[in-house]
Write an enzyme that holds these catalytic residues in place. Structure first.
Site, short mmCIF file in Angstrom:
data_model
loop_
_atom_site.label_atom_id
_atom_site.label_comp_id
_atom_site.label_asym_id
_atom_site.label_seq_id
_atom_site.Cartn_x
_atom_site.Cartn_y
_atom_site.Cartn_z
N SER A 260 39.52 38.32 39.58
CA SER A 260 38.30 38.95 39.10
C SER A 260 38.53 39.31 38.19
CB SER A 260 37.88 40.07 40.30
OG SER A 260 38.96 41.23 41.00
N LYS A 261 38.04 40.99 38.24
CA LYS A 261 38.23 42.03 36.29
C LYS A 261 38.88 42.32 36.71
CE LYS A 261 35.54 44.99 33.62
NZ LYS A 261 34.18 45.93 33.49
N ARG A 262 38.94 43.27 38.75
CA ARG A 262 39.86 44.25 39.14
C ARG A 262 41.50 43.48 38.96
NH1 ARG A 262 41.37 48.06 42.88
NH2 ARG A 262 42.33 47.42 44.03
N GLY A 264 42.75 41.25 36.76
CA GLY A 264 42.99 41.46 35.53
C GLY A 264 43.64 42.97 34.98
#
Ligand code: GLU
Length: 497
Positions: A260-262, A264
């Site tokens: 997920s973006k998280r 990253g």
């Protein structure tokens, strides 16, 4: 029949790196088979539409060198934006109604809600609008032809639903997952055309894949649950369905769950191909802006879920095309390992031609000679091009401090004795080149009974402040005689003579 594949993103925001991999695998499969790679924008869900997202997708794939044979820019099946194909879908929805494969439904949101509650209260598994419950709702089956027509003529809001058969085994052979078998009782009568006349994803996707002659649907695993419904739709239309290949997920670095973006943010790495700024001004990092080369990203993504069956790891796009095959795509998820991406980047910097690298380093430096010296010094040592400058700050500014541990160990009596001698030896070097500097020190110090090797780290400390780093002789050349001399003198003052 020639291969035709499509990448069909919805422009709801920046394209996740997993989406880029989907595009890459489609591209590789198309090119390997001499087929066409098509970009279709699936923008029928207007509530999720994000301005700029389509351009972002196009720019990202252009950066990676993945070019389309057909796209919103043009092609024999234009338009390639679903929002511009609205009439096509309603025409096909009508065909299904005419052949009894779909029906009109007039139920209000409240009525649908009431049905769901009733089913939940009766402890029905998987409460849905289906072959059983449809008989209790307001639709063209229960209302009859006349009332249906009256309501439509009256402009009553309505949707079109697929009539999913009660008892049918739906099976298809996925190219990656082999046979997938689902019973139709697990599928509800999906809405095909919404009250605003727009198609849902399912209808638009199937109609377009058919109209555009798509032979293989290669997409993310998250679409696997929709595939049986798609098979039913093909059947309802009487069309042959394309081959399906559902790609494994990209997993978190720890290997559990979807990347997920998280992840990253937590792991300090990008999960988008290029930088994205949303409306609120929030910036999401991109591989491009972080300094990854397109070749490295392609190579990294290609091996994230696919393997060539050999030990080879370095592949150009051309080589990937030749080596690619769907049967070497793994069934299980691929763990996202940013270190591997960095390893590829390092490799592609090492193999980059010097002129290109020098031009890149010279940006903002405006000193080609220095840029080429820096490239020579750092090319083999960096993961990102920017590090050619940032890893050697002391070449741009004299050190303001000295590594204490190294100073304590290496700034000894011998070093203190050697430094003034080195200053003198260097004074005698006219052409201040790596070779001449080396020669002067290595010939001069032994004459004073000093082994050069014993004081080299002290010399590095004096001139850079650091205990280790790239080739010292070359750094001395880059700094120049005056600067080197001044720095040694300063070190003698600060660290003691
Ligand atoms: N529009 C879908 C997406 O955003 C396409 C899925 C498919 O390839 O069928 O991924």
């Amino acid at each position: 029949m020639s291969v035709r594949v499509r990448f069909a993103p919805s422009p709801t925001g920046p394209l996740h790196i997993g989406g880029v991999r989907t595009a890459l695998y489609n591209y590789l499969f198309a090119k390997k088979n001499g087929g066409d790679f098509i970009l279709r924008i699936e923008d029928t869900d207007q509530s999720r539409y994000v301005a700029g997202a389509e351009q972002y997708i196009i720019d990202s794939l252009a950066w990676l060198g993945l070019s389309f044979d057909e796209s919103p820019a043009g092609g024999p099946h234009a338009p390639y934006r679903q929002s511009e194909r609205k009439d096509i879908y309603s025409k096909y929805a009508q065909t299904l109604i005419d052949t009894g494969k779909a029906y009109y439904a007039f139920d209000s949101a409240e009525e649908l809600d009431a049905m769901r509650k009733e089913l939940e209260a009766a402890k029905v598994d998987n409460p849905s609008y289906n072959s059983v419950t449809r008989m209790k709702m307001k639709n063209s089956i229960t209302l009859g032809k006349e009332e249906t027509q009256r309501r439509i003529a009256n402009g009553d809001p309505h949707v079109v639903r697929l009539m999913v058969p009660l008892k049918e085994e739906i099976r298809f052979k996925d190219m990656i997952r082999d046979w997938v078998v689902v019973h139709s009782s697990t599928i509800d009568d999906k809405v095909l055309l919404k009250a605003d006349g727009m198609p849902t994803y399912h209808l638009a996707n199937i109609v377009d894949d058919h109209e555009m002659g798509i032979t293989h649907v290669i997409r993310g695993e998250e679409w696997l649950p929709s595939a049986p419904l798609h098979i039913l739709l093909y059947k309802a239309f009487g069309w042959q369905h394309p081959e399906f290949a559902h790609l494994p997920l990209l997993l978190k670095p720890e290997g559990n769950g979807k990347l997920s973006k998280r992840d990253g943010l937590l792991g300090d790495f990008p999960v988008f191909p290029v930088e994205w700024k949303d409306d609120s001004g929030e910036v999401s990092r991109g591989f491009k802006q972080d300094g990854y080369l397109p070749e490295a990203v392609l190579n990294f993504l290609a091996l994230l879920g696919w393997n060539p069956g050999t030990e080879q790891e370095i592949f150009s796009l051309e080589e990937l095309i030749n080596a690619f095959s769907i049967d070497r795509i793994n069934k299980s998820g691929a763990r996202f390992d940013i270190q591997k991406a960095q390893w590829f980047n390092q490799h592609y910097i090492k193999t980059m031609d010097d002129a290109t690298l020098v031009a890149e380093v010279n940006k903002g430096l405006d000193n080609e000679h220095l840029a080429s010296q820096l490239v020579k010094l750092m090319k083999e040592r960096v993961t990102f091009i920017k590090e050619i400058k940032t890893e050697v700050p002391y070449l741009f500014e004299a050190p303001s401090a000295y590594d204490e541990t190294v100073a304590a160990k290496k700034w000894d009596d011998l070093a203190k004795k050697a430094m003034p001698i080195i200053i003198e030896l260097l004074a005698g070097v006219d052409d201040f080149s790596t070779e001449n500097i080396h020669k002067a020190i290595w010939e001069g110090l032994p004459e004073q009974e000093i082994k050069p090797g014993k004081v080299m780290q002290a010399l590095r400390l004096a001139t850079t402040g650091a205990g280790n780093g790239p080739d010292l002789m070359l750094m001395l050349e880059i700094l120049g005689k005056e600067e080197v001399t001044a720095r040694i003198k300063k070190a003698l003052e600060v660290l003691g003579a």
